[in-house]
Design a protein around this motif. Structure first.
Motif, PDB file in Angstrom:
ATOM      1  N   LYS A 126       1.046   8.273   2.475  1.00  0.00           N
ATOM      2  CA  LYS A 126       2.075   7.553   2.766  1.00  0.00           C
ATOM      3  C   LYS A 126       2.204   7.504   4.100  1.00  0.00           C
ATOM      4  O   LYS A 126       2.881   6.272   4.654  1.00  0.00           O
ATOM      5  N   GLU A 127       2.098   8.567   5.151  1.00  0.00           N
ATOM      6  CA  GLU A 127       2.287   8.419   6.425  1.00  0.00           C
ATOM      7  C   GLU A 127       1.350   7.338   7.008  1.00  0.00           C
ATOM      8  O   GLU A 127       1.742   6.590   7.972  1.00  0.00           O
ATOM      9  N   LEU A 128       0.164   7.298   6.669  1.00  0.00           N
ATOM     10  CA  LEU A 128      -0.807   6.394   7.477  1.00  0.00           C
ATOM     11  C   LEU A 128      -0.290   5.027   6.791  1.00  0.00           C
ATOM     12  O   LEU A 128      -0.483   4.119   7.627  1.00  0.00           O
ATOM     13  N   SER A 129       0.189   4.716   5.633  1.00  0.00           N
ATOM     14  CA  SER A 129       0.370   3.432   5.128  1.00  0.00           C
ATOM     15  C   SER A 129       1.614   2.780   5.851  1.00  0.00           C
ATOM     16  O   SER A 129       1.732   1.861   6.202  1.00  0.00           O
ATOM     17  N   THR A 142       2.239   3.784   8.900  1.00  0.00           N
ATOM     18  CA  THR A 142       2.121   3.478  10.487  1.00  0.00           C
ATOM     19  C   THR A 142       1.236   2.027  10.396  1.00  0.00           C
ATOM     20  O   THR A 142       1.488   1.297  11.135  1.00  0.00           O
ATOM     21  N   LEU A 143       0.469   1.976   9.300  1.00  0.00           N
ATOM     22  CA  LEU A 143      -0.084   0.702   9.409  1.00  0.00           C
ATOM     23  C   LEU A 143       0.985  -0.581   9.272  1.00  0.00           C
ATOM     24  O   LEU A 143       0.838  -1.512   9.798  1.00  0.00           O
ATOM     25  N   GLN A 144       1.759  -0.430   8.412  1.00  0.00           N
ATOM     26  CA  GLN A 144       3.001  -1.415   8.122  1.00  0.00           C
ATOM     27  C   GLN A 144       3.535  -1.547   9.417  1.00  0.00           C
ATOM     28  O   GLN A 144       3.631  -2.931   9.799  1.00  0.00           O
ATOM     29  N   THR A 145       3.902  -0.610  10.193  1.00  0.00           N
ATOM     30  CA  THR A 145       4.636  -0.821  11.414  1.00  0.00           C
ATOM     31  C   THR A 145       3.861  -1.455  12.435  1.00  0.00           C
ATOM     32  O   THR A 145       4.209  -2.343  13.121  1.00  0.00           O
ATOM     33  N   GLN A 146       2.541  -1.191  12.535  1.00  0.00           N
ATOM     34  CA  GLN A 146       1.737  -1.818  13.374  1.00  0.00           C
ATOM     35  C   GLN A 146       1.326  -3.388  13.057  1.00  0.00           C
ATOM     36  O   GLN A 146       1.410  -4.383  13.838  1.00  0.00           O
ATOM     37  N   ALA A 147       1.260  -3.825  11.669  1.00  0.00           N
ATOM     38  CA  ALA A 147       0.957  -4.883  11.318  1.00  0.00           C
ATOM     39  C   ALA A 147       2.342  -5.824  11.628  1.00  0.00           C
ATOM     40  O   ALA A 147       2.161  -7.095  11.857  1.00  0.00           O
ATOM     41  N   ILE A 148       3.322  -5.326  11.301  1.00  0.00           N
ATOM     42  CA  ILE A 148       4.659  -6.066  11.894  1.00  0.00           C
ATOM     43  C   ILE A 148       4.887  -6.437  13.252  1.00  0.00           C
ATOM     44  O   ILE A 148       5.019  -7.366  13.854  1.00  0.00           O
ATOM     45  N   GLN A 149       4.152  -5.347  14.201  1.00  0.00           N
ATOM     46  CA  GLN A 149       4.106  -5.542  15.701  1.00  0.00           C
ATOM     47  C   GLN A 149       3.274  -6.859  15.978  1.00  0.00           C
ATOM     48  O   GLN A 149       3.487  -7.474  16.725  1.00  0.00           O
ATOM     49  N   LEU A 206       0.815  -1.235  -0.096  1.00  0.00           N
ATOM     50  CA  LEU A 206       0.173   0.170  -0.106  1.00  0.00           C
ATOM     51  C   LEU A 206       0.918   1.214   0.049  1.00  0.00           C
ATOM     52  O   LEU A 206       0.345   2.187  -0.359  1.00  0.00           O
ATOM     53  N   ILE A 207       2.086   1.130   0.293  1.00  0.00           N
ATOM     54  CA  ILE A 207       2.863   2.399   0.576  1.00  0.00           C
ATOM     55  C   ILE A 207       3.267   2.905  -0.764  1.00  0.00           C
ATOM     56  O   ILE A 207       3.130   4.125  -0.974  1.00  0.00           O
ATOM     57  N   ASP A 208       3.562   2.044  -1.691  1.00  0.00           N
ATOM     58  CA  ASP A 208       4.083   2.446  -3.031  1.00  0.00           C
ATOM     59  C   ASP A 208       2.888   2.091  -4.013  1.00  0.00           C
ATOM     60  O   ASP A 208       2.607   2.611  -5.075  1.00  0.00           O
ATOM     61  N   LYS A 209       1.831   1.495  -3.808  1.00  0.00           N
ATOM     62  CA  LYS A 209       0.595   1.174  -4.610  1.00  0.00           C
ATOM     63  C   LYS A 209      -0.763   1.600  -3.799  1.00  0.00           C
ATOM     64  O   LYS A 209      -1.280   0.602  -3.577  1.00  0.00           O
ATOM     65  N   PRO A 210      -0.841   2.712  -3.562  1.00  0.00           N
ATOM     66  CA  PRO A 210      -2.083   3.022  -2.838  1.00  0.00           C
ATOM     67  C   PRO A 210      -3.335   3.324  -3.644  1.00  0.00           C
ATOM     68  O   PRO A 210      -3.978   4.229  -3.769  1.00  0.00           O
ATOM     69  N   THR A 269      -6.100   2.983  12.487  1.00  0.00           N
ATOM     70  CA  THR A 269      -5.307   3.564  11.230  1.00  0.00           C
ATOM     71  C   THR A 269      -6.056   3.008  10.146  1.00  0.00           C
ATOM     72  O   THR A 269      -6.189   4.011   9.223  1.00  0.00           O
ATOM     73  N   ALA A 270      -6.416   2.284  10.073  1.00  0.00           N
ATOM     74  CA  ALA A 270      -7.451   1.637   8.801  1.00  0.00           C
ATOM     75  C   ALA A 270      -8.640   2.368   8.567  1.00  0.00           C
ATOM     76  O   ALA A 270      -8.908   2.685   7.121  1.00  0.00           O
ATOM     77  N   ASP A 271      -9.285   2.714   9.658  1.00  0.00           N
ATOM     78  CA  ASP A 271     -10.399   3.798   9.558  1.00  0.00           C
ATOM     79  C   ASP A 271      -9.948   4.918   8.790  1.00  0.00           C
ATOM     80  O   ASP A 271     -10.680   5.603   8.138  1.00  0.00           O
TER      81      ASP A 271
END
Length: 399
Positions: free
Chosen positions: A193-196, A198-205, A117-121, A183-185
């Protein structure tokens, strides 16, 4: 029961406890692994649980055991991996094992989708993110089944600390998921990009936290359950699992929601000061009330709960006979104890709380139950008052 299994280890029990304490005191993990491999044979998962139980009883803080639990797992990993149980299709542990596998699969897919999603929003990528988020939103029943069914039966056999540690980790998982949903909401209103990121970081955690947590349950908690539980226990667990429910991806045959188990009640009449009811009438009346009732006796033991329609908080028959303290996470036990102490001392007759749950306003009241002034228990009453708050004016006629 617990002492029987520990006694099977003989002198090695004390040696293992000493090694765990050395780990807590900062001993080198690699050196301890080598020493363990040299001095000991296989140590079964249920014995690890019992060792930690004893350490806490001897004064080691539960929080400390939780904090360093990973060191114990590293030390015993080879023995732990050798102790995983093989259960048949449909067994409660088979269900939990399979759900763990599916949830971890979804977690990894979410990491991949959030990264894309970061590179393909685009809408297709975000649509996949939303689908995966939906799978996680189904998962609360998985943790509720463990907390309300599996944990109480374990406690019956004296295994109390491992379930408490797992419950603390459940709360941590819920907190991560809640942040991820927020974040998804926000992304649904506009992909940035900023929210994407954040979502990536949360998903990894979330993925890493789940992998660590499920490893402990798969290789320590579940084998411990398998070691202690008898056939009647597993029948009860499966029955209660069915009552709480499953996710769409759980390995079970999903029953029609209208299918209910019928319990035949005796028609004995109960005499009250103000009338009489049969046991069946009383039970059906309490189950018809649009509120959740739970009663604990003067010793803080859960004795009864009703099966209200659309029950707000999950209850299972496994909690009957369990102390109310063990029905709450550690972080709230001090509040429960303070409330009950004040009721027992006659300083309080009622306590009110209200919370927002899934967009609904939930009103929770605790009443001290007394007979001739003597405290005999506490009644918890929970009600959804969202629609009641909206009432205005008068309504005198039947629609």
């Amino acid at each position: 029961m617990m002492s029987e299994f520990l006694s099977d280890m003989g002198d090695k029990k004390e040696q293992l406890k000493k090694m765990i304490k050395m780990l807590h005191d900062g001993a080198d993990v690699d050196e301890m692994k080598a020493l363990f491999k040299k001095e000991f044979g296989n140590v079964m998962p249920h014995q690890i649980s019992m060792l930690e139980e004893e350490l806490i009883k001897e004064g080691m803080p539960a929080e400390e055991v939780h904090r360093l639990c990973q060191l114990h797992i590293d030390l015993f990993r080879e023995s732990i991996d050798a102790g995983k149980v093989d259960v048949p299709l449909g067994h409660p542990l088979y269900i939990l094992y399979t759900e763990h596998s599916k949830i971890l699969e979804f977690a990894q897919q979410l990491v991949e989708s959030a990264t894309t999603l970061i590179d393909k929003p685009d809408s297709a990528t975000f649509g996949r993110v939303q689908q995966l988020i939906g799978f996680f939103k189904e998962s609360p029943v998985h943790y509720l089944r463990e907390e309300n069914v599996l944990f109480p039966v374990l406690e019956k056999y004296g295994v109390t600390q491992p379930p408490k540690i797992m419950w603390m980790e459940h709360d941590n998982i819920r907190a991560i998921e809640k942040s991820m949903y927020e974040t998804a909401d926000a992304l649904a209103k506009g992909i940035t990009k900023e929210l994407s990121h954040t979502l990536q970081t949360q998903a990894i955690q979330l993925s890493e936290t789940l992998a660590d947590h499920f490893y402990k349950e798969n290789n320590i908690l579940f084998p411990t359950s398998y070691k202690f539980f008898n056939d009647d226990d597993w029948k009860l667990v499966k029955q209660e699992f069915d009552g709480i429910g499953y996710m769409s991806y759980s390995p079970v045959k999903h029953k029609d929601e209208t299918e209910v188990a019928a319990t035949r009640l005796a028609d004995d009449t109960i005499e009250f000061e103000t009338g009489n009811l049969t046991l069946q009438q009383l039970s059906c009346m309490l189950d018809t009330m649009p509120v959740d009732f739970t009663f604990i006796d003067k010793d803080d033991v859960v004795r009864y709960f009703n099966n209200a329609p659309d029950r707000i908080f999950v209850r299972s028959k496994a909690v009957i006979g369990r102390t109310v303290q063990n029905c709450h996470p550690d972080k709230s036990i001090h509040v429960v104890n303070r409330l009950l102490d004040e009721m027992k001392l006659g300083k309080r007759n009622k306590a009110e709380f209200w919370i927002t749950l899934n967009g609904r306003l939930i009103y929770i009241t605790y009443y001290a139950v007394r007979k001739n002034g003597e405290y005999i228990g506490c009644l918890e009453v929970t009600q959804d008052i969202t629609d009641i708050q909206k009432i205005s004016g008068q309504k005198r006629l039947l629609d």
